[in-house]
Design a protein around this motif. Structure first.
Motif, PDB file in Angstrom:
ATOM      1  N   UNK A   1       0.898  -1.077  -0.041  1.00  0.00           N
ATOM      2  CA  UNK A   1       0.013   0.086  -0.090  1.00  0.00           C
ATOM      3  C   UNK A   1       0.901   1.249   0.055  1.00  0.00           C
ATOM      4  N   UNK A   2       0.399   2.316  -0.940  1.00  0.00           N
ATOM      5  CA  UNK A   2       1.232   3.438  -0.712  1.00  0.00           C
ATOM      6  C   UNK A   2       1.127   4.091   0.716  1.00  0.00           C
ATOM      7  N   UNK A   3       2.251   4.934   0.958  1.00  0.00           N
ATOM      8  CA  UNK A   3       2.097   5.505   2.363  1.00  0.00           C
ATOM      9  C   UNK A   3       0.881   6.451   2.477  1.00  0.00           C
ATOM     10  N   UNK A   4       0.302   6.534   3.512  1.00  0.00           N
ATOM     11  CA  UNK A   4      -1.050   7.340   3.737  1.00  0.00           C
ATOM     12  C   UNK A   4      -0.524   8.582   4.600  1.00  0.00           C
ATOM     13  N   UNK A   5      -0.925   9.719   4.296  1.00  0.00           N
ATOM     14  CA  UNK A   5      -0.579  10.875   4.989  1.00  0.00           C
ATOM     15  C   UNK A   5      -1.837  11.116   6.092  1.00  0.00           C
ATOM     16  N   UNK A   6      -1.476  11.996   6.741  1.00  0.00           N
ATOM     17  CA  UNK A   6      -2.658  12.173   7.706  1.00  0.00           C
ATOM     18  C   UNK A   6      -3.902  12.889   7.287  1.00  0.00           C
ATOM     19  N   UNK A   7      -3.859  13.347   6.039  1.00  0.00           N
ATOM     20  CA  UNK A   7      -4.776  14.017   5.641  1.00  0.00           C
ATOM     21  C   UNK A   7      -5.737  13.089   4.843  1.00  0.00           C
ATOM     22  N   UNK A   8      -5.268  11.679   4.594  1.00  0.00           N
ATOM     23  CA  UNK A   8      -6.154  11.014   3.857  1.00  0.00           C
ATOM     24  C   UNK A   8      -6.539   9.854   4.854  1.00  0.00           C
ATOM     25  N   UNK A   9      -7.810   8.966   4.155  1.00  0.00           N
ATOM     26  CA  UNK A   9      -8.280   8.168   5.115  1.00  0.00           C
ATOM     27  C   UNK A   9      -7.731   6.695   4.954  1.00  0.00           C
ATOM     28  N   UNK A  10      -7.171   5.994   6.050  1.00  0.00           N
ATOM     29  CA  UNK A  10      -6.483   4.758   6.065  1.00  0.00           C
ATOM     30  C   UNK A  10      -7.771   3.876   5.551  1.00  0.00           C
ATOM     31  N   UNK A  11      -7.535   3.059   4.525  1.00  0.00           N
ATOM     32  CA  UNK A  11      -8.754   2.180   4.327  1.00  0.00           C
ATOM     33  C   UNK A  11      -8.596   0.767   5.337  1.00  0.00           C
ATOM     34  N   UNK A  12      -7.752   0.826   5.996  1.00  0.00           N
ATOM     35  CA  UNK A  12      -7.892  -0.319   7.083  1.00  0.00           C
ATOM     36  C   UNK A  12      -8.188   0.033   8.627  1.00  0.00           C
ATOM     37  N   UNK A  13      -8.771   1.280   8.519  1.00  0.00           N
ATOM     38  CA  UNK A  13      -9.201   1.900  10.037  1.00  0.00           C
ATOM     39  C   UNK A  13     -10.480   1.276  10.175  1.00  0.00           C
ATOM     40  N   UNK A  14     -10.754   1.114  11.541  1.00  0.00           N
ATOM     41  CA  UNK A  14     -12.069   0.717  11.824  1.00  0.00           C
ATOM     42  C   UNK A  14     -12.304   1.528  13.115  1.00  0.00           C
ATOM     43  N   UNK A  15     -13.605   1.810  13.518  1.00  0.00           N
ATOM     44  CA  UNK A  15     -13.934   2.816  14.579  1.00  0.00           C
ATOM     45  C   UNK A  15     -13.747   1.694  15.949  1.00  0.00           C
ATOM     46  N   UNK A  16     -14.210   0.597  15.810  1.00  0.00           N
ATOM     47  CA  UNK A  16     -13.801  -0.343  17.003  1.00  0.00           C
ATOM     48  C   UNK A  16     -12.639  -0.611  17.658  1.00  0.00           C
ATOM     49  N   UNK A  17     -11.582  -0.081  17.076  1.00  0.00           N
ATOM     50  CA  UNK A  17     -10.307  -0.036  17.832  1.00  0.00           C
ATOM     51  C   UNK A  17      -9.750   1.387  18.128  1.00  0.00           C
ATOM     52  N   UNK A  18     -10.570   2.361  18.079  1.00  0.00           N
ATOM     53  CA  UNK A  18     -10.194   3.565  18.808  1.00  0.00           C
ATOM     54  C   UNK A  18     -11.008   4.051  19.744  1.00  0.00           C
ATOM     55  N   UNK A  19     -10.066   4.186  21.028  1.00  0.00           N
ATOM     56  CA  UNK A  19     -10.861   4.312  22.322  1.00  0.00           C
ATOM     57  C   UNK A  19     -10.390   5.473  23.059  1.00  0.00           C
ATOM     58  N   UNK A  20     -10.550   6.811  22.485  1.00  0.00           N
ATOM     59  CA  UNK A  20     -10.194   7.919  23.160  1.00  0.00           C
ATOM     60  C   UNK A  20     -10.693   8.060  24.579  1.00  0.00           C
ATOM     61  N   UNK A  21     -12.225   7.707  24.755  1.00  0.00           N
ATOM     62  CA  UNK A  21     -12.672   7.913  25.966  1.00  0.00           C
ATOM     63  C   UNK A  21     -12.157   7.060  27.012  1.00  0.00           C
ATOM     64  N   UNK A  22     -11.874   5.818  26.697  1.00  0.00           N
ATOM     65  CA  UNK A  22     -11.168   4.869  27.476  1.00  0.00           C
ATOM     66  C   UNK A  22      -9.697   5.342  27.996  1.00  0.00           C
ATOM     67  N   UNK A  23      -8.957   5.742  27.165  1.00  0.00           N
ATOM     68  CA  UNK A  23      -7.667   6.220  27.278  1.00  0.00           C
ATOM     69  C   UNK A  23      -7.813   7.542  28.204  1.00  0.00           C
ATOM     70  N   UNK A  24      -8.579   8.500  27.930  1.00  0.00           N
ATOM     71  CA  UNK A  24      -8.652   9.642  29.159  1.00  0.00           C
ATOM     72  C   UNK A  24      -8.950   8.955  30.577  1.00  0.00           C
ATOM     73  N   UNK A  25      -9.926   7.992  30.358  1.00  0.00           N
ATOM     74  CA  UNK A  25     -10.327   7.454  31.883  1.00  0.00           C
ATOM     75  C   UNK A  25      -9.330   6.790  32.371  1.00  0.00           C
ATOM     76  N   UNK A  26      -8.348   6.182  31.769  1.00  0.00           N
ATOM     77  CA  UNK A  26      -7.140   5.467  32.143  1.00  0.00           C
ATOM     78  C   UNK A  26      -6.164   6.678  32.856  1.00  0.00           C
ATOM     79  N   UNK A  27      -5.943   7.758  32.133  1.00  0.00           N
ATOM     80  CA  UNK A  27      -5.382   8.873  32.743  1.00  0.00           C
ATOM     81  C   UNK A  27      -5.712   9.457  33.993  1.00  0.00           C
TER      82      UNK A  27
END
Length: 230
Positions: free
Chosen positions: A23-49
Motif C-alpha cells: 500500500x502507498x504511504x498514507x498521510x494524515x490527511x487521507x483516510x486509511x482503508x484499514x481503519x476501524x472505529x472499534x479500535x479507537x478508544x479515546x474515552x477509555x484512554x482518558x479514563x485511564x489517565x
C-alpha cells in the motif's frame, strides 16, 4: 567461453510469483482503508489517565485508527482490573509475548481486551527488561490469561508472579531453552530434546532435523520392492 550451440541445456523455467503490491504511504490527511472505529478508544484512554495519572499511562500509539497504550508492568493487573470493572472490557481476547531483541526492555507482553457491549477493542502493552523477567499475573482479573501466560513463560521465559500453575505447556520442564527467543536456532538444538525413535526398534532421535545437519535419518517403514512386469 560458454557453449551457445543447439546442444547446450536450456535455461531453467522461471516460476511466476504473484506479489501483493504494498500500500502507498498514507498521510494524515487521507483516510486509511484499514481503519476501524472499534479500535479507537479515546474515552477509555482518558479514563485511564484520570484513574492512574499521566505518568503511569502512555505513550499511546495509533495506527490505522488502532490504539495501543503502554503501561508500567507493575500496574498491569490494576489497569486490567480497571478496564474490566470500570470500562466494560470483560473479555481478554489474546495475550502473548514478543522478543524485540533489544538491549533494554527486550521483551513485550501485549493484552488485547474487548468491550463486547460497546464493540470496542484496546491493546495494552508492557515492556520487560531481560534482567528482570518477572511480570504480575492477570489471572485474577481474566481467567483466560492462564494458558496464555504459561505459553509466554514456556516460549520466552517470562515469569508471571502469582500465576496459580506456572509450568511449561509444550516443552519438558527440564528443557533449558526458550524456542521463541530470537537467538534460538530455527533448526533447534541437536541433542537438547530426545524424540521418539522413527523405527519401532530404533533409538531415540537426538536431532529433530538430522537431514539438515548432514546425516540420513532412519526410515520408519520399509517400502516393498517394485516388480517389473515387462
Amino acid at each position: 567461453m560458454p557453449d551457445n550451440d543447439s546442444t547446450s541445456s536450456p535455461d531453467p523455467e522461471v516460476l511466476n510469483f504473484h506479489y501483493t503490491p504494498a500500500d502507498a504511504a498514507i498521510s494524515g490527511s487521507e483516510e486509511n482503508p484499514h481503519a476501524k472505529a472499534t479500535t479507537h478508544c479515546p474515552d477509555t484512554l482518558n479514563a485511564l489517565v484520570d484513574a492512574f495519572g499521566e505518568d503511569a499511562i502512555g505513550p499511546v500509539e495509533t495506527y490505522a485508527n488502532e490504539d495501543t497504550v503502554y503501561v508500567p508492568k507493575s500496574r498491569i493487573a490494576d489497569v486490567c482490573r480497571f478496564l474490566r470493572e470500570e470500562q466494560g472490557f470483560a473479555y481478554l481476547a489474546d495475550l502473548g509475548g514478543i522478543d524485540r531483541f533489544t538491549q533494554e526492555d527486550r521483551f513485550e507482553v501485549f493484552y488485547n481486551v474487548v468491550n463486547m457491549e460497546a464493540q470496542k477493542r484496546l491493546r495494552v502493552k508492557i515492556r520487560v527488561d531481560e534482567d528482570d523477567l518477572h511480570v504480575p499475573t492477570v489471572t485474577s482479573v481474566y481467567r483466560s490469561a492462564n494458558w496464555n501466560e504459561r505459553e509466554a513463560y514456556d516460549m520466552l521465559g517470562l515469569i508471571f508472579d502469582g500465576h496459580p500453575d506456572l509450568r511449561r505447556m509444550y516443552m519438558p520442564e527440564d528443557f533449558e531453552y526458550y524456542p521463541l527467543r530470537k537467538e534460538f536456532p530455527q533448526l533447534g538444538v541437536p541433542g537438547s530434546l530426545p524424540l521418539p525413535p522413527q523405527a519401532p526398534d530404533g533409538e531415540l532421535t537426538m536431532d529433530p532435523f538430522a537431514a539438515a545437519h548432514g546425516s540420513k535419518p532412519v526410515k520408519s517403514y520399509e517400502e516393498p520392492p517394485v516388480e517389473d512386469n515387462d
